[in-house]
Scaffold this active site. Structure first.
Site, PDB file in Angstrom:
ATOM      1  N   GLU A  23      40.259  39.277  26.273  1.00 25.83           N
ATOM      2  CA  GLU A  23      40.112  37.964  26.898  1.00 25.83           C
ATOM      3  C   GLU A  23      41.389  37.133  26.799  1.00 25.83           C
ATOM      4  O   GLU A  23      41.740  36.416  27.732  1.00 25.83           O
ATOM      5  CB  GLU A  23      38.935  37.200  26.286  1.00 25.83           C
ATOM      6  CG  GLU A  23      37.570  37.812  26.571  1.00 25.83           C
ATOM      7  CD  GLU A  23      37.258  37.914  28.061  1.00 25.83           C
ATOM      8  OE1 GLU A  23      37.926  37.240  28.869  1.00 25.83           O
ATOM      9  OE2 GLU A  23      36.350  38.685  28.415  1.00 25.83           O
ATOM     10  N   ASP A  82      35.164  30.468  34.636  1.00 26.15           N
ATOM     11  CA  ASP A  82      36.547  30.821  34.955  1.00 26.15           C
ATOM     12  C   ASP A  82      36.784  30.604  36.451  1.00 26.15           C
ATOM     13  O   ASP A  82      35.941  30.039  37.136  1.00 26.15           O
ATOM     14  CB  ASP A  82      36.846  32.271  34.546  1.00 26.15           C
ATOM     15  CG  ASP A  82      36.282  33.266  35.544  1.00 26.15           C
ATOM     16  OD1 ASP A  82      35.276  32.936  36.200  1.00 26.15           O
ATOM     17  OD2 ASP A  82      36.845  34.370  35.680  1.00 26.15           O
ATOM     18  N   TYR A 102      36.398  28.810  27.998  1.00 23.54           N
ATOM     19  CA  TYR A 102      36.087  30.073  28.662  1.00 23.54           C
ATOM     20  C   TYR A 102      36.015  31.224  27.659  1.00 23.54           C
ATOM     21  O   TYR A 102      35.035  31.985  27.609  1.00 23.54           O
ATOM     22  CB  TYR A 102      37.115  30.423  29.762  1.00 23.54           C
ATOM     23  CG  TYR A 102      36.981  31.884  30.103  1.00 23.54           C
ATOM     24  CD1 TYR A 102      35.919  32.316  30.896  1.00 23.54           C
ATOM     25  CD2 TYR A 102      37.817  32.842  29.526  1.00 23.54           C
ATOM     26  CE1 TYR A 102      35.705  33.666  31.133  1.00 23.54           C
ATOM     27  CE2 TYR A 102      37.605  34.192  29.755  1.00 23.54           C
ATOM     28  CZ  TYR A 102      36.555  34.593  30.554  1.00 23.54           C
ATOM     29  OH  TYR A 102      36.337  35.918  30.762  1.00 23.54           O
TER      30      TYR A 102
END
Length: 362
Positions: free
Chosen positions: A39, A140, A122
């Site tokens: 991520e 996102d 996020y």
DNA sequence: AAACCGGGGAC
DNA sequence: GTCCCAGGTTT
């Protein structure tokens, strides 16, 4: 937007989803370390661009403890070329925080994850849902686009009000659906069907209830309010060689682009034109560099490097220094072949690569 | 709230 | 050229 319409959204999105449609190595994992690593790498980065970096990091540092004890320069080098280098610095900070303060275990809640440097709303939602099965919706670029079109919401996504509103919409859309699967699905859907241009509305499983499609506003959404401003910068790098295959580099420390990366000594000018002979007159000419002992060899054509907010024009001026010292304040003398151990901005890495291809230098 | 932080790919 | 990408931090 009624409850029924979000039910329709959820059911049809999950009915559409097939994990194998967009294979990603980290979809195979549900441990927080691999999820977190992927991520961070994927922030503002396309999956196609980030995947190779993820593979390299995961292979080099199999666990968060391996990463936590890695040298800073080694991590920066592995990150070289990916951009947004504060992510690499925060990656190391967070890894060391997890090891030192959490005994090697990642926080398992959204709020706990937010405390890690480099982990924002996020990423915290992504890790919390993917690794810990928490009921939180991710937000996102894909999600903004899908939700703004489906619900016909034109609130700017880069405003405070917009972030609030879309966060609520995402939570409504998620409902009681399995969060990890739903979050994967909505992002894949935004990347494969509800795309910025040329959206696949004709085969879209959500078309029946899509407000933007009904009102012919698909390409008017989502809305952003901030305009992109660009500026030009002109960099003149001093490439200083001696007779024994050595050159001088320094680490960037200013709060500016490319912080902590390495470079040749740099002079910045407001204009593109600057004769090599005039370089020593520049106010930032290094005090430790005696212009009288340098012999000018050549100057490169300007290299252009397009960044999001800046256009860099880089010219490389090569000099010979017969009596180069072994070390000094604020600079590093290194063997040319050891340049591979330092992380450089792309424009410098390209220059070095060019020179090697021409068997000219380095 | 606005500015800042990379690099690449699609169009 | 413009826009966007599995955003976050600092001012």
């Amino acid at each position: 937007m009624t409850v029924d319409r979000w039910h329709h959204f959820r059911e049809n999105l999950l009915g559409w989803y097939r994990p194998e449609r967009r294979p990603m190595p980290w979809k195979e994992h549900n441990d927080p370390y691999n999820i977190w690593l992927s991520e961070i790498i994927l922030q503002q980065t396309r999956v196609e661009q980030g995947t190779a970096y993820y593979e390299r990091f995961a292979a080099t540092y199999p666990t968060v403890r391996d990463l936590a004890r890695a040298p800073d320069d080694e991590v920066m080098k592995l990150w070289e070329g990916l951009g947004y280098y504060s992510r690499a610095r925060n990656l190391l900070k967070a890894a060391r925080m997890v090891v030192d303060q959490y005994d090697g275990d990642f926080p398992d809640t959204y709020v706990g994850l937010l405390k890690l440097p480099g982990v924002g709303p996020y990423t915290a939602a992504a890790i919390a849902s993917f690794a810990f099965d928490r009921q939180v919706a991710v937000l996102d670029g894909n999600v903004y686009r899908v939700l703004s079109r489906y619900a016909g919401v034109a609130t700017p996504t880069d405003s405070t009000a917009g972030k609030h509103q879309f966060s609520e919409l995402a939570t409504l859309a998620l409902g009681e659906a399995p969060a990890a699967r739903f979050n994967q699905a909505i992002m894949d859907f935004g990347a494969l069907v509800c795309t910025p241009r040329k959206a696949a509305c004709k085969v879209c499983p959500l078309a029946k209830a899509c407000v933007a499609l009904a009102e012919n506003r698909v390409y008017d959404l989502p809305v952003k309010e901030k305009k992109l401003k660009r500026r030009d910068r002109h960099f003149h790098y001093l490439v200083i060689k001696d007779d024994s295959e050595r050159t001088i580099i320094q680490q960037r420390s200013e709060k500016d682009i490319w912080q902590d990366l390495y470079q040749f000594p740099l002079l910045e000018t407001p204009k593109k034109t600057l004769a090599s002979a005039d370089l020593p007159l520049h106010p930032d000419w290094p005090a430790w560099l005696p212009a009288g002992e340098l012999t000018f060899r050549k100057r490169s054509q300007p290299f252009k490097q397009q960044l999001t907010h800046q256009t860099i024009y880089a010219t490389f001026h090569t000099f010979h220094w017969k009596l180069m010292p072994g070390s000094g304040e604020g600079f590093v003398v290194t063997q040319n072949k050891l340049l591979d151990n330092f992380a450089f901005p792309r424009v410098i890495a390209k220059f070095i690569e060019d020179k090697r291809l021409l068997l000219d230098l380095f």
